[in-house]
Design a protein around this motif. Structure first.
Motif, short mmCIF file in Angstrom:
data_model
loop_
_atom_site.label_atom_id
_atom_site.label_comp_id
_atom_site.label_asym_id
_atom_site.label_seq_id
_atom_site.Cartn_x
_atom_site.Cartn_y
_atom_site.Cartn_z
N GLN A 4 -12.38 16.38 -95.12
CA GLN A 4 -11.63 17.43 -94.44
C GLN A 4 -10.30 16.94 -93.88
O GLN A 4 -9.32 17.68 -93.84
N ALA A 5 -10.28 15.68 -93.41
CA ALA A 5 -9.08 15.17 -92.75
C ALA A 5 -9.21 13.66 -92.58
O ALA A 5 -10.30 13.10 -92.71
N ALA A 6 -8.08 13.03 -92.28
CA ALA A 6 -8.08 11.62 -91.92
C ALA A 6 -7.12 11.41 -90.77
O ALA A 6 -6.15 12.18 -90.60
N PHE A 7 -7.39 10.40 -89.97
CA PHE A 7 -6.58 10.13 -88.78
C PHE A 7 -6.33 8.63 -88.65
O PHE A 7 -7.22 7.82 -88.94
N ILE A 8 -5.13 8.30 -88.24
CA ILE A 8 -4.79 6.92 -87.88
C ILE A 8 -4.78 6.83 -86.36
O ILE A 8 -4.15 7.65 -85.68
N VAL A 170 -14.87 13.23 -92.14
CA VAL A 170 -13.57 12.89 -91.59
C VAL A 170 -13.45 11.37 -91.61
O VAL A 170 -14.42 10.66 -91.30
N LEU A 171 -12.30 10.86 -92.00
CA LEU A 171 -12.08 9.41 -91.99
C LEU A 171 -11.15 9.05 -90.85
O LEU A 171 -10.10 9.68 -90.68
N VAL A 172 -11.52 8.03 -90.09
CA VAL A 172 -10.69 7.51 -89.00
C VAL A 172 -10.30 6.08 -89.35
O VAL A 172 -11.16 5.20 -89.43
N ALA A 173 -9.01 5.87 -89.57
CA ALA A 173 -8.49 4.54 -89.88
C ALA A 173 -8.01 3.89 -88.59
O ALA A 173 -6.96 4.24 -88.06
N SER A 174 -8.81 2.97 -88.09
CA SER A 174 -8.48 2.30 -86.83
C SER A 174 -7.57 1.11 -87.13
O SER A 174 -7.86 0.30 -88.01
N GLY A 175 -6.48 1.00 -86.37
CA GLY A 175 -5.59 -0.13 -86.58
C GLY A 175 -4.36 -0.05 -85.71
O GLY A 175 -3.72 1.01 -85.61
N ASP A 176 -4.01 -1.17 -85.06
CA ASP A 176 -2.75 -1.26 -84.34
C ASP A 176 -1.63 -1.59 -85.34
O ASP A 176 -1.88 -1.91 -86.50
N ILE A 233 -7.02 2.05 -97.10
CA ILE A 233 -8.29 2.70 -97.44
C ILE A 233 -8.17 4.20 -97.22
O ILE A 233 -8.61 5.01 -98.06
N MET A 234 -7.58 4.59 -96.12
CA MET A 234 -7.39 6.01 -95.82
C MET A 234 -6.56 6.68 -96.91
O MET A 234 -6.90 7.78 -97.38
N ALA A 235 -5.49 6.01 -97.34
CA ALA A 235 -4.64 6.58 -98.39
C ALA A 235 -5.44 6.80 -99.66
O ALA A 235 -5.29 7.83 -100.35
N GLY A 236 -6.33 5.85 -100.00
CA GLY A 236 -7.16 6.01 -101.18
C GLY A 236 -8.13 7.17 -101.05
O GLY A 236 -8.40 7.89 -102.02
N ALA A 237 -8.68 7.35 -99.85
CA ALA A 237 -9.59 8.48 -99.63
C ALA A 237 -8.88 9.81 -99.84
O ALA A 237 -9.50 10.80 -100.25
N ALA A 259 0.10 3.77 -82.84
CA ALA A 259 0.47 5.04 -83.46
C ALA A 259 -0.77 5.90 -83.63
O ALA A 259 -1.86 5.39 -83.90
N VAL A 260 -0.59 7.20 -83.47
CA VAL A 260 -1.64 8.18 -83.74
C VAL A 260 -1.07 9.20 -84.72
O VAL A 260 0.02 9.75 -84.48
N ALA A 261 -1.78 9.42 -85.81
CA ALA A 261 -1.30 10.36 -86.83
C ALA A 261 -2.47 11.14 -87.40
O ALA A 261 -3.60 10.65 -87.45
N SER A 262 -2.17 12.36 -87.85
CA SER A 262 -3.21 13.21 -88.44
C SER A 262 -2.80 13.65 -89.83
O SER A 262 -1.61 13.86 -90.11
N PHE A 263 -3.80 13.77 -90.70
CA PHE A 263 -3.59 14.19 -92.09
C PHE A 263 -4.69 15.18 -92.44
O PHE A 263 -5.80 14.79 -92.81
N ILE A 264 -4.40 16.44 -92.30
CA ILE A 264 -5.37 17.49 -92.59
C ILE A 264 -5.28 17.87 -94.07
O ILE A 264 -4.19 18.16 -94.58
#
Length: 462
Positions: A4-8, A170-176, A233-237, A259-264
């Motif tokens: 459905q979505a991914a978030f950084i 939903v995928l959450v890509a954790s990373g500074d 990984i998020m980009a591949g998903a 950074a915080v970003a959303s990709f719906i």
């Protein structure tokens, strides 16, 4: 649509009030954006949240998917008590990802868990989600030492598994981001730090995953980034998906970028097959380089390709320059794939009758015997960039004042131990760095008596 979505999202421990003790208000924009992400997740009501974490169990040559039915974690290592958090694992999705990986011999699965507890890079996003939504399960995945395309492909497998199970994910890509933004920060300053953060946040805002795949490894190392592989990984998903992309916040007050970003996900879009585009560009780059390779590199490539395909050494060709057939010298053969080192083996002095034989021998070693890497596979051959360094005679030197990491390689010796480092290496900018790495490679301590130095020049063929 399963994904459905991914978030950084970032994972600064002090964003948790029990850790920050008021200091968290210095990144209020990040907190507000985190809350916004958590509310978006709550509105989507996913069955499963996949978290990719730089601080979960990680291996150089394997992607670890946390096994079991559940996990607990806390922030006690950051002097915060009463912070326990637990989650239920989605074993069906984890097992399906593992099964898909095994079917194509991709290095991912649930084996080799070292620490079952929830790491802080997973704890922090779940802490925020739990404020607004609790009816979900988790799949926690660590990163690896592989390059961008392996991380991207893992993301593709995640989405493929979710599609097969028809579960909302939903995928959450954790990373500074960079850890080197300010001189007074905990990791110091590097000019590459702010540049990396500017470029990666632009890519987030534009949903430009091609840029996320294409960062130079040496540049990223100097920037001391944390989350790029998680984002890959998020980009591949999200491969082949149209997305509504938003950069919700960016801050770096403590010398580390958050950074915080959303990709719906809004539908399918075949123009956003960034993995295919990236591989095509890399292949074209190698093909262009091959058209200008000199006989040294051509021979190294022929040796590697022959060994990988036939499993036997290449017979020495007859039509080589006389110097390659009559001169003896130490030779190093280096392989890069997608800008990342893929193997490097060489000899300080000659061990074969001529340079040509040295190249053939060390090309085989570089593609099959470098202990840092798996052997090169046939499907990688058309993506390899190859260089050959022909070493000059080592010269004894009295001090490091006679070194220059751009002109000279260095050999550090103590008794029977020796460490060598070539010149002109990305990320090695000072004599101190060059000598320290060479000593480490030779297992030589920094102040051991009896340590000697030599320098040598190389002729690099690319």
């Amino acid at each position: 649509m399963a994904l459905q979505a991914a978030f950084i999202v970032p994972h600064p421990p002090l964003i948790i009030p029990a850790v920050g003790r008021g200091k968290e208000t210095d990144i209020q924009a990040t907190i507000d954006a985190y809350d916004e992400v958590a509310q978006q997740i709550a509105a989507l009501k996913p069955q499963t949240i996949v978290v990719t974490s730089p601080h979960a169990t990680a291996y150089r040559d394997y992607f670890h998917i946390s096994p079991g039915n559940s996990a607990q974690g806390d922030m006690r290592r950051f002097d915060a008590r009463d912070t326990e958090l637990s989650c239920r694992y989605d074993t069906e999705l984890a097992n399906r990802i593992s099964t898909l990986a095994a079917a194509e011999d991709f290095p991912a699965g649930t084996e080799g868990e070292r620490d079952p507890s929830i790491d802080h890079a997973t704890y922090i996003p779940l802490y925020f989600v739990d404020k607004f939504y609790q009816d979900y399960e988790v799949v926690r995945i660590g990163l690896s030492g592989y390059g961008p395309m392996e991380h991207y492909h893992l993301g593709q497998l995640i989405t493929q598994a979710a599609d097969q199970l028809d579960c909302r994910v939903v995928l959450v890509a954790s990373g500074d981001l960079s850890h080197k933004l300010t001189y007074d920060g905990p990791y110091g300053f590097a000019p590459e730090g702010p540049v990396f953060d500017e470029q990666i946040t632009e890519a987030m805002a534009q949903g430009d995953f091609m840029r996320i795949l294409s960062f130079d490894e040496g540049f990223c190392d100097k920037a001391a980034e944390c989350g790029l592989r998680s984002f890959q990984i998020m980009a591949g998903a999200l491969d082949g998906k149209s997305v509504d992309a938003h950069l919700l916040s960016y801050e770096g007050p403590f010398g580390v970028g958050y950074a915080v970003a959303s990709f719906i996900v809004t539908g399918d879009d075949d123009t956003r097959r960034f993995g295919t585009r990236y591989e095509d560009e890399q292949r074209m780059k190698v093909q262009q380089a091959r058209a200008h390779e000199d006989p040294y590199v051509t021979l190294a490539r022929a040796s590697i390709e022959h060994f990988v395909r036939e499993h036997t050494p290449l017979p020495r060709p007859d039509d080589l320059p006389e110097e390659m057939l009559t001169r003896r010298a130490g030779v190093f053969v280096s392989l890069h794939e997608h800008g990342r080192l893929r193997g490097c083996i060489g000899t300080i002095g000659p061990v074969t009758p001529c340079i040509a034989d040295e190249i053939i021998r060390n090309g085989i070693s570089a593609c099959s015997e470098d202990p840092r890497f798996d052997p090169v596979r046939p499907n990688e051959l058309d993506q390899l960039e190859i260089s050959v360094d022909v070493l000059g005679e080592p010269q004894d030197i009295a001090s490091t004042d006679e070194l220059d990491p751009q002109r000279y390689g260095v050999i550090v010796s103590n008794g029977g131990r020796r460490g060598l480092l070539l010149p002109m290496l990305d990320g090695v900018d000072t004599v101190a760095e060059q000598v320290e790495i060479a000593m480490r490679k030779g297992g030589i301590g920094p102040h051991e008596p009896g340590t000697t130095l030599q320098r040598f020049e190389v002729i690099r063929h690319e």
